[in-house]
Design an enzyme around this catalytic site. Structure first.
Site, short mmCIF file in Angstrom:
data_model
loop_
_atom_site.label_atom_id
_atom_site.label_comp_id
_atom_site.label_asym_id
_atom_site.label_seq_id
_atom_site.Cartn_x
_atom_site.Cartn_y
_atom_site.Cartn_z
N LYS A 226 31.17 9.78 47.32
CA LYS A 226 29.83 10.75 47.21
C LYS A 226 30.20 12.11 46.70
O LYS A 226 31.41 12.77 46.85
CB LYS A 226 29.27 10.67 48.62
CG LYS A 226 28.71 9.09 48.80
CD LYS A 226 27.32 9.33 49.48
CE LYS A 226 26.77 7.88 49.58
NZ LYS A 226 26.05 7.62 50.60
N ARG A 260 30.60 1.70 54.61
CA ARG A 260 30.38 1.22 53.37
C ARG A 260 31.18 1.86 52.02
O ARG A 260 31.03 2.90 51.90
CB ARG A 260 28.58 1.58 53.01
CG ARG A 260 28.22 0.98 51.62
CD ARG A 260 26.77 1.50 51.54
NE ARG A 260 26.21 0.69 50.40
CZ ARG A 260 25.96 1.10 49.25
NH1 ARG A 260 26.79 2.57 49.17
NH2 ARG A 260 25.38 0.90 48.09
N1 HH2 Z 1 24.65 4.80 49.68
C1 HH2 Z 1 24.47 4.49 48.20
C2 HH2 Z 1 23.55 3.40 47.95
N2 HH2 Z 1 23.06 2.78 49.24
N3 HH2 Z 1 23.16 2.40 51.45
C3 HH2 Z 1 23.31 2.84 52.69
N4 HH2 Z 1 22.79 2.09 53.65
N5 HH2 Z 1 24.17 3.92 53.06
C4 HH2 Z 1 24.48 4.65 51.93
O1 HH2 Z 1 25.34 5.77 52.11
C5 HH2 Z 1 24.21 4.08 50.76
C6 HH2 Z 1 23.37 3.07 50.61
C7 HH2 Z 1 24.99 5.21 47.20
O2 HH2 Z 1 25.93 4.55 46.59
P1 HH2 Z 1 26.33 3.69 45.48
O3 HH2 Z 1 25.39 2.19 45.97
O4 HH2 Z 1 27.60 3.29 44.95
O5 HH2 Z 1 25.50 4.33 44.25
P2 HH2 Z 1 24.08 3.96 43.60
O6 HH2 Z 1 22.86 4.33 44.31
O7 HH2 Z 1 24.22 5.00 42.29
O8 HH2 Z 1 23.97 2.43 43.07
#
Ligand code: HH2
Length: 282
Positions: A226, A260
């Site tokens: 992040k 996660r």
């Molecule tokens: N962070 C992201 C997406 N989903 N869900 C939960 N429960 N907690 C989190 O911290 C969280 C989440 C963001 O990360 P990522 O999926 O890698 O990125 P993107 O939203 O750009 O697909």
């Protein structure tokens, strides 16, 4: 202390929370901030899911819409076009429980029908229809806190008391879901690091996870890659793994039960070592 072990239930699966669970991320999107564009081809996505299983994840979290700061919503048909074939193929071929990262009830319903057992809702089950989907299917659910909307959430987020406000939101969403037929044991809560929070807010929350877990449910935390870790990883030539794991360790030592992560093999080994080192300290 003779406490009954905590459990997390998702349809017919049950985890006892006696160690840190690892949720591996698979984004089937063109624009996710760390793996965007890598797994849009369903074959590449299914192959990655297989590796995430081999690397020791407990759950696979499949997402079809980026919620990074500034991201725009994706229509439901496009979201399903991206993840539908992947959820179906992974459910058939990979021995790993599937979570679907969506806030849209129709996507959640289809994903559960295709084999997903958990809904990871970054909007925290604010939609009544989503609550019904969870209650009727007995799926597991992650209730995450987000302040504002992805498009604008990082524009000067403010709180009077970040821990109190996040905790109150999660407790209220949990109460509401349970009052509408969702089983208490199916829920995990998440403070939503980076979702309408400054780096200071994130750090404060990471140290306060035990207070959040006083709600009575396991806590999930996402630090992986992040941007609030930027000051460390930009100094390390853009490598985010070390910063992600250090922050995850702070989370686990302060009460997180599920992490996660994108780097599954590293996180699994790291969490095992952290548990061993923590035990030998006691
Ligand atoms: N962070 C992201 C997406 N989903 N869900 C939960 N429960 N907690 C989190 O911290 C969280 C989440 C963001 O990360 P990522 O999926 O890698 O990125 P993107 O939203 O750009 O697909």
């Amino acid at each position: 202390m003779g406490e009954t072990p905590r459990v997390w239930r998702a349809r017919d699966i049950e985890w006892t929370i006696d160690r840190t669970l690892v949720m591996g991320v698979l984004n089937v999107t063109p624009d996710s901030f760390s793996d965007g564009g890598k797994f849009l081809d369903p074959r590449a996505a299914v192959e990655r899911a297989g590796r995430i299983a081999e690397e020791g994840a407990d759950v696979l979290d499949i997402g079809g819409e980026s919620t990074r700061p500034g991201a725009r919503p994706v229509p439901a048909d496009e979201e399903w076009r991206r993840i539908g074939p992947v959820v179906e193929a992974v459910a058939r071929r990979v021995d790993l429980p599937i979570s679907v990262d969506t806030y849209k009830p129709e996507i959640a319903r289809k994903a559960i029908r295709a084999g997903a057992v958990i809904v990871n809702d970054v909007r925290g089950l604010r939609d009544n229809e989503m609550v019904k989907v969870i209650a009727n299917s007995r799926a597991g659910a992650v209730i995450m806190h987000m302040k504002g909307e992805p498009a604008t959430m990082q524009e000067n987020p403010r709180y009077e008391d970040v821990v109190g406000e996040v905790k109150a939101f999660l407790a209220e969403r949990l109460r509401d879901a349970v009052s509408h037929g969702v089983s208490m044991e199916s829920i995990v809560v998440d403070p939503g690091l980076g979702f309408g929070k400054t780096p200071d807010h994130n750090t404060t929350l990471l140290h306060a996870l035990r207070e959040i877990s006083a709600i009575g449910r396991p806590v999930l935390v996402g630090t992986s890659r992040k941007s609030f870790l930027e000051s460390v990883h930009s100094a390390a030539g853009g490598r985010r793994l070390e910063a992600s794991l250090a922050a995850a360790a702070v989370g686990v030592q302060n009460g997180a039960d599920v992490v996660r992560v994108h780097d599954v093999a590293e996180a699994v080994q790291f969490m095992r070592q952290l548990a061993t080192s923590t035990r030998t300290q006691q």
